[in-house]
Design an enzyme around this catalytic site. Structure first.
Site, PDB file in Angstrom:
ATOM      1  N   LYS A   1       0.736  -1.358  -0.027  1.00 48.51           N
ATOM      2  CA  LYS A   1      -0.031   0.140   0.002  1.00 48.51           C
ATOM      3  C   LYS A   1       0.752   1.261  -0.078  1.00 48.51           C
ATOM      4  O   LYS A   1       0.280   2.198  -0.456  1.00 48.51           O
ATOM      5  CB  LYS A   1      -1.071   0.131   1.428  1.00 48.51           C
ATOM      6  CG  LYS A   1      -0.267  -0.241   2.548  1.00 48.51           C
ATOM      7  CD  LYS A   1      -0.034   1.268   3.120  1.00 48.51           C
ATOM      8  CE  LYS A   1       0.901   0.898   4.265  1.00 48.51           C
ATOM      9  NZ  LYS A   1       1.169   2.268   5.130  1.00 48.51           N
TER      10      LYS A   1
ATOM     11  N   THR B   1      -3.624   5.604   4.179  1.00 53.18           N
ATOM     12  CA  THR B   1      -2.089   5.808   3.754  1.00 53.18           C
ATOM     13  C   THR B   1      -2.126   6.657   2.337  1.00 53.18           C
ATOM     14  O   THR B   1      -1.440   7.837   2.273  1.00 53.18           O
ATOM     15  CB  THR B   1      -1.197   4.517   3.384  1.00 53.18           C
ATOM     16  OG1 THR B   1      -1.484   3.772   4.602  1.00 53.18           O
ATOM     17  CG2 THR B   1       0.208   5.072   3.381  1.00 53.18           C
TER      18      THR B   1
END
Length: 337
Positions: free
Chosen positions: A196, A253
């Site tokens: 990610k 994120t």
């Protein structure tokens, strides 16, 4: 493992390590926070602050910091390793003489070892050959240290091949602010948490270039497809990537200015070189190293990862970020699934 007060060690005293130490202290445990930096240890012990990483936070006085690995880890019932991926092997090796056979080992590092392309639990297992690798726990999920330290509601996942080990970690960490789920898919949780960061770099680039929400939504969606594709090839459960360590961590994120990976991408979009970005941030940006690893893993597993490939060209081959996005948009037409 008893749920009473126990000795825990957290290695090292970065932002995430400090946040985990705070959760453990809130739960009434004895917490030793290890650092190589003597002045950092002195500051934590004297003023209960870690000004380099979490400047606004006042830490629990029950958190004690030390530069001695023996003092931190000896007789600890649980050791949490929160070292950068580049330092994982060294830190894991350094705790070997002080680790009891029943000590719970948990890591919260999101990345791969560049040279070997191994996951962090594999690195730890190699450096702790007498320890049962099924009991190594990985902690992941959507969790900015800046919010955890302020006791904002946070939900994470802990995974181990031996579910009882994950449940022990759950017992140590869970409270009314910090909800913890268990999982037995170590591969999927580690791969999702690592990859990610690549997409977060791309999200920062997209935002920095002013491409808007439509572009970022597409980036997250197609990024998740890449993460799932490689994760499944490596043995992960596809359901994991729809959970906290997958889409949960990806969303937080890619959409938050707390994310150093997002900030790094945004700074690259402004024309700064990678070296300038890393110098200005002054902290590890795991997505950079992970892009290198994922690019090689994609070739190894014969997986198509166009976003990762374009980011690799931007980071390491000098490609213009705007051109990279344009090239992604102009790829041959395909069926979505």
């Amino acid at each position: 493992m008893s749920q009473g007060r126990i000795k825990t060690a957290v290695l090292v005293a970065g932002s995430w390590g400090t946040a985990i130490a705070s959760v453990l202290a809130d739960n009434g445990h004895e917490v030793w926070l290890w650092t190589r930096n003597e002045s950092q240890a002195a500051e934590i012990n004297a003023s209960h602050r870690n000004s380099r990483f979490l400047s606004d936070a006042v830490l629990s006085p029950s958190i004690r910091s030390t530069v001695s690995m023996e003092e931190a880890a000896k007789d600890a019932a649980a050791v949490f390793i929160v070292a950068p991926s580049s330092a994982m092997r060294e830190v894991a090796a350094s705790i070997r003489p002080h680790l009891g056979k029943d000590t719970l080992v948990v890591h919260a590092t999101k990345g791969f070892e560049i040279g070997s392309l191994k996951r962090m639990s594999e690195v730890i297992a190699e450096e702790l050959p007498a320890y049962d690798p099924r009991r190594i726990v990985v902690l992941s999920g959507p969790s900015h240290a800046e919010e955890v330290i302020r006791r904002c509601p946070t939900t994470i996942v802990v995974a181990a091949d031996e579910l009882a080990a994950a449940e022990s970690a759950q017992d140590l960490l869970i409270n009314s602010d910090f909800r913890v789920y268990t999982n037995d898919d170590v591969v999927g949780v580690e791969v999702g948490g690592a990859l990610k960061n690549i997409i977060a770099l791309g999200a920062g680039l997209s935002d920095g270039l002013g491409f808007g929400d439509n572009a970022k939504a597409a980036l997250l969606t197609r990024g998740l497809a890449e993460i799932t594709r490689l994760g499944m090839a490596m043995g992960g459960d596809p359901m994991t990537f729809s959970g906290l360590a997958g889409i949960g961590d990806l969303v937080v994120t890619c959409t938050s200015r707390h994310s150093r990976n997002w900030r790094a991408g945004s700074m690259l979009a402004q024309g700064l070189s990678l070296e300038e970005v890393l110098s200005r941030l002054g902290m590890v940006v795991e997505g950079v190293r992970t892009t290198q690893a994922a690019y090689r893993l994609a070739m190894q597993y014969k997986i198509t990862m166009p976003i990762t490939a374009e980011l690799h060209r931007v980071l390491f081959e000098g490609k213009d970020p705007k051109t990279a996005v344009e090239d992604l948009m102009e790829r041959d037409r395909k069926h979505e699934n």
